[in-house]
Design a protein around this motif. Structure first.
Motif, mmCIF file in Angstrom:
data_model
loop_
_atom_site.group_PDB
_atom_site.id
_atom_site.type_symbol
_atom_site.label_atom_id
_atom_site.label_comp_id
_atom_site.label_asym_id
_atom_site.label_seq_id
_atom_site.Cartn_x
_atom_site.Cartn_y
_atom_site.Cartn_z
ATOM 1 N N HIS A 8 12.372 -9.011 -17.874
ATOM 2 C CA HIS A 8 11.447 -9.775 -16.871
ATOM 3 C C HIS A 8 10.003 -9.425 -17.556
ATOM 4 O O HIS A 8 9.134 -8.637 -17.662
ATOM 5 N N ASP A 9 9.112 -10.485 -16.821
ATOM 6 C CA ASP A 9 7.688 -10.782 -17.617
ATOM 7 C C ASP A 9 6.946 -9.398 -17.117
ATOM 8 O O ASP A 9 6.191 -8.861 -17.241
ATOM 9 N N LYS A 12 7.836 -6.022 -18.728
ATOM 10 C CA LYS A 12 8.039 -5.669 -20.029
ATOM 11 C C LYS A 12 7.011 -4.394 -20.444
ATOM 12 O O LYS A 12 7.107 -3.579 -21.291
ATOM 13 N N THR A 34 15.574 -10.339 -26.090
ATOM 14 C CA THR A 34 15.413 -11.711 -26.110
ATOM 15 C C THR A 34 13.776 -12.244 -26.509
ATOM 16 O O THR A 34 12.558 -10.891 -26.319
ATOM 17 N N GLY A 35 13.200 -13.293 -26.302
ATOM 18 C CA GLY A 35 11.641 -13.617 -27.244
ATOM 19 C C GLY A 35 10.901 -12.511 -27.063
ATOM 20 O O GLY A 35 10.489 -12.496 -28.276
ATOM 21 N N THR A 36 10.100 -13.179 -26.090
ATOM 22 C CA THR A 36 8.527 -12.713 -25.908
ATOM 23 C C THR A 36 8.612 -10.923 -26.392
ATOM 24 O O THR A 36 8.155 -9.854 -27.064
ATOM 25 N N THR A 37 10.358 -10.068 -25.838
ATOM 26 C CA THR A 37 10.599 -8.962 -25.226
ATOM 27 C C THR A 37 10.861 -8.854 -27.233
ATOM 28 O O THR A 37 9.889 -7.429 -26.804
ATOM 29 N N ARG A 51 15.412 -10.615 -32.671
ATOM 30 C CA ARG A 51 15.179 -11.676 -31.916
ATOM 31 C C ARG A 51 15.925 -12.521 -31.099
ATOM 32 O O ARG A 51 16.099 -13.291 -32.527
ATOM 33 N N ARG A 53 16.787 -16.192 -28.790
ATOM 34 C CA ARG A 53 15.487 -17.273 -27.717
ATOM 35 C C ARG A 53 14.708 -16.239 -26.853
ATOM 36 O O ARG A 53 15.596 -14.881 -26.351
ATOM 37 N N SER A 54 14.093 -16.545 -25.488
ATOM 38 C CA SER A 54 13.732 -16.344 -24.516
ATOM 39 C C SER A 54 14.644 -16.363 -23.955
ATOM 40 O O SER A 54 14.697 -17.522 -23.981
ATOM 41 N N GLY A 59 18.307 -16.791 -24.418
ATOM 42 C CA GLY A 59 18.718 -16.102 -24.851
ATOM 43 C C GLY A 59 19.511 -14.158 -24.629
ATOM 44 O O GLY A 59 20.652 -14.639 -24.800
#
Length: 134
Positions: A8-9, A12, A34-37, A51, A53-54, A59
């Motif tokens: 989670h944000d 990270k 998942t995406g940004t991670t 990767r 999706r978020s 994701g």
């Protein structure tokens, strides 16, 4: 082994520090995120990461499909238990799939360390136990 890395944000940064600390172990395995991670892990560690999706865009469900199809061996999901997540049902479904398919799951750094050190020692042999190949 195939290892899913999710955070989670607000978690990270913790996951990035964890992967850096155990990078020699992670280098020996296939990483999925998942995406940004996944982007951050690749950028900050240089490790290759497949990767998805978020999480909120599916994701978590994509990783869940890998679990259900016997393509994921370990999940490290650094969750933020203090912040409501808009895709909480997907998070719950992912955790449930880990239980259904006996995939080791860590949701915080303490349990992740135990699993990663066990992975390093070769302790994670659950597939052979389930399939009767001991």
């Amino acid at each position: 082994m195939n290892i899913a890395l999710i955070a989670h944000d607000k978690k990270k940064d913790d996951l990035i520090r964890f992967v850096l600390a155990y990078q020699p172990i992670f280098e020996q395995h296939s990483l999925f995120a998942t995406g940004t991670t996944g982007t951050r892990i690749t950028t900050e560690t240089g490790l290759p990461v497949h990767r998805f999706r978020s999480g909120p865009l599916g994701g978590d469900q994509e990783i869940g499909a890998y679990i259900a199809n016997d393509k994921m061996d370990l999940v490290l999901f650094f969750r933020d238990p203090l912040t409501a997540q808009p895709h909480e049902p997907d998070v719950s479904a992912l955790i449930r799939l880990c239980d259904v398919y006996c995939v080791p799951l860590a949701t915080n750094m303490g349990s992740a360390e135990v699993l990663v050190k066990g992975l390093e020692r070769g302790d994670i042999e659950w597939r052979s136990i389930i399939n009767g190949n001991e």
